[in-house]
Structures are given as structure tokens and as C-alpha cells.
Design an enzyme around this catalytic site. Sequence first.
Site, PDB file in Angstrom:
ATOM      1  N   TYR A  90       0.968  -1.076   0.294  1.00 26.99           N
ATOM      2  CA  TYR A  90       0.074  -0.099   0.253  1.00 26.99           C
ATOM      3  C   TYR A  90       0.619   1.231  -0.072  1.00 26.99           C
ATOM      4  CZ  TYR A  90      -4.394  -2.824   1.011  1.00 26.99           C
ATOM      5  OH  TYR A  90      -4.772  -3.843   1.165  1.00 26.99           O
ATOM      6  N   LYS A 116       3.363 -15.024   1.609  1.00 25.23           N
ATOM      7  CA  LYS A 116       2.689 -15.935   0.439  1.00 25.23           C
ATOM      8  C   LYS A 116       4.856 -16.375  -0.340  1.00 25.23           C
ATOM      9  CE  LYS A 116       0.611 -17.048  -3.509  1.00 25.23           C
ATOM     10  NZ  LYS A 116      -0.666 -18.580  -3.083  1.00 25.23           N
ATOM     11  N   ASP A 123      -3.310 -17.726   0.806  1.00 23.36           N
ATOM     12  CA  ASP A 123      -5.256 -18.370   0.502  1.00 23.36           C
ATOM     13  C   ASP A 123      -4.972 -19.379   1.711  1.00 23.36           C
ATOM     14  OD1 ASP A 123      -1.993 -19.514  -0.096  1.00 23.36           O
ATOM     15  OD2 ASP A 123      -3.379 -20.636  -1.829  1.00 23.36           O
ATOM     16  N   ASP A 168      -5.378  -6.737   6.252  1.00 25.01           N
ATOM     17  CA  ASP A 168      -6.640  -5.669   5.615  1.00 25.01           C
ATOM     18  C   ASP A 168      -7.895  -6.582   5.273  1.00 25.01           C
ATOM     19  OD1 ASP A 168      -8.337  -3.857   4.238  1.00 25.01           O
ATOM     20  OD2 ASP A 168      -7.592  -3.265   2.763  1.00 25.01           O
ATOM     21  N   ASP A 210     -11.273  -8.343   7.381  1.00 18.28           N
ATOM     22  CA  ASP A 210     -12.490  -8.599   7.085  1.00 18.28           C
ATOM     23  C   ASP A 210     -13.203 -10.267   6.765  1.00 18.28           C
ATOM     24  OD1 ASP A 210     -12.114  -5.513   6.392  1.00 18.28           O
ATOM     25  OD2 ASP A 210     -13.021  -5.232   4.776  1.00 18.28           O
TER      26      ASP A 210
END
Length: 357
Positions: free
Chosen positions: A141, A191, A223, A247, A251
Site C-alpha cells: 500500500y 505467500k 490462500d 486488510d 474483514d
Amino acid sequence: MTRKILVLPGDGIGPEITAQASRVLAACQARGLDIEVEEALVGGAAYDAFGEPLPAATLDKARGADAILLGAVGGPQWDTIEDLAKRPEKGLLGLRKNLGLFANLRPAILYPQLAEASSLKPEIVSGLDIMIVRELTGGIYFGQPRGIEEREGERVGFNTYVYSESEIERIGRVAFEMAQKRGKKLCSVDKANVLEVTILWREVMERLAPEYPDVELSHMYVDNAAMQLVRAPKQFDVVVTGNMFGDILSDAAAMLTGSIGMLPSASLNESGQGMYEPCHGSAPDIAGQNLANPLATILSVAMMLRYSLGEAALAGRIEAAVGKVLDDGLRTADIASAGKKMVSTSEMGDAVLTAFE
Ligand code: NAD
């Protein structure tokens, strides 16, 4: 010493929910908590008043505060501002960046009273209590270079996923310490099968692990973590991950609990200063109607007391008051169910205050 609290109501339902949380803060004050509470504008409200989502006066007050309580920012009326730097969300990002709030703590707790509100079967989620520790000021980000540019006759968009060892180490330490205070299990999500930056992430977590021998460290690809969160979420205690994965996963974890209106969050910097806010946004669809659930914001006050003000007993008292109103069957519209009493934002605030007293 008097501690300074800055309340930033923001936009949409922000002013309604922070008003209830401020009443709880005032009740703590009446019980001897030595605080001074100030308010300031941020987000769309600040843009309307000053042309900036994060006016210098607000940032100064934030810098001088021991802790900040934020409602939410944003709304459709500001989505057409062409200059992206003036959009309400930049107010929030600016606060995080300027205050160095690198550690985002997002609990996903399912109150047993609300097990039916989850989209998963009650036996899979009842009693869920996960803490997601998300790195908040680095990663893709914020990485440079970034942009959209013309290359070989077509437009190309690009971002940079970057973490330094020191950034990984400081968020890792927050997570290990959190696990020590909880169920002593830490799952680091990466990852590392594809991205070098997360190979380094994994190495740093492994290097830290011997310093926290009481914590069991595991690793999971993002994943798989997404899959495990909806398959068997109670296997997790503390999860640590980077900005973007955090993020998304936080959620998803929030939604496991059935209402985003119930979940607080904290963002801390190295000196323990923190910004506390509900996980949800400004809910423009219900703003101004006294319908919003104020409990996430009230629980954010409890987190503030625990993590920035060292007042764990008062924090516990607020959490117990929230449990009591749920036991009594009071529900705002977002968590309503048959046989329970529907209440407004302010009535929910009244009930929590009564239970707190
Ligand atoms: P949202 O969280 O505001 O709303 C999603 C849904 O959940 C809506 O139906 C809303 O009514 C409901 N909801 C949210 N909080 C609730 C509460 N306390 N009580 C009852 N219902 C609640 O997300 P969105 O609709 O994607 O975004 C709306 C605006 O909020 C956008 O401008 C977005 O940029 C902004 N936003 C801000 C933050 C923040 O300030 N931290 C976070 C997310 C989104």
C-alpha cells in the site's frame, strides 16, 4: 497525570456512534479516570470545513493526544473529489502514517449471544476469539515506485511490495507479545511460495521465535488462511500478517462474527500511542437515523483503556456491560433476531451506561 483523548467523529454514522462512546468515556471519568477529552474534524467533515481531510490543527491535536477515538470517514458526497489527496480516506491514512501507527490489532470475537448472526454454523463459530495483527504502514500500500504509465504503447499499472527486516521484526514482536498474553499460538500468514518479500517475512518470524519459547509459531499461505478462516476459524489464536493480506483477512474474520457493528480495532505506534476505531465504515445508508450499532465504538474505548491507558479493570467493566445488554436481549437493527428487543443507537448507549454503572 491527566491523559489527553482526542475524539474524531468523522462522517456518516461517525458522530452518532462516537457520541455514545464519549458518554462511556465520561462515565469512566466520573469513576476517577483522569482524562481530558477534546474533539476535532477529520475526513469529509474536515474537507467541507477547511478543504482538507486532515487539517494541520487536527494533526497537531492528534500528535499531542495519548489516544485517539475515531468514528469513520467517507461517503458518496466526497467520492467525486478529483484530487485523491483530498478524499476523506486520506485523512485516515495521513493519521496512520504521521503517527507511525504500524500495528493494527483487530479482534474477531463472536459473543455467544450472537452465534446465530454468523453466516457459519453456530458450532463452527460460537466462542470464536481471534486477534489479527496487521502491519499497517508498509507493504504494497505504501511501496515505491508505484503508478500508471505508458509502456510500449499501452498503459501499465504497478505497485511495489516491500518490507524491511526491521519493519517485519517490530510487527512480529507485537504479535508474539500478544500471543503470550492470550492462547500462546501465533500463525504467520505469507505467500512465501511466490513472493520474495514474504520469504524474508517468514525468516524474520522464525528468527524471533526462540525469544518467545512459550509461543507456538506456525506459518500459513494466505490462500490457505482464507480457506481455513471459513472452514475452522477456531484453530487460530493470534494471526500476524502484512498490510494487504491483513486488510482482506481481517474483514473476512470480521464477517464471521455476523456483524461488523460489533468489532473494535486498535492501531498502535512504538510509544504506545494508539488510535481506536470500529472496523466498519461510515455506513452512509443508515447515517443520521439513530440506527447504527454503537457497540464496536464503545468496545474501542475498552481497547483504548487496555492498550494505551493501562486501565484493564475499567476496560473489562465496559466489556462486561456490553455482554450484559446482549444477555438482556437488546439488539440494534444489524444484529436483530426474532424475540429480541430492537433498540436505537442512543437506546443502546443508554443500556450500556446503565449496565456499566
Ligand atoms: P460500511 O462498513 O460503512 O458499511 C457496510 C454495511 O454495513 C452497510 O450496510 C452499513 O449500513 C452496515 N454497517 C456498518 N457499520 C454499521 C454499524 N455500526 N451498525 C449497523 N450497520 C452497520 O462499508 P461501505 O459501505 O463499504 O463504506 C461506506 C463508506 O465508509 C465509504 O465511503 C468507505 O470509504 C468508508 N469506509 C471508511 C472506513 C473507516 O473510516 N475506517 C472503513 C471502511 C469504509
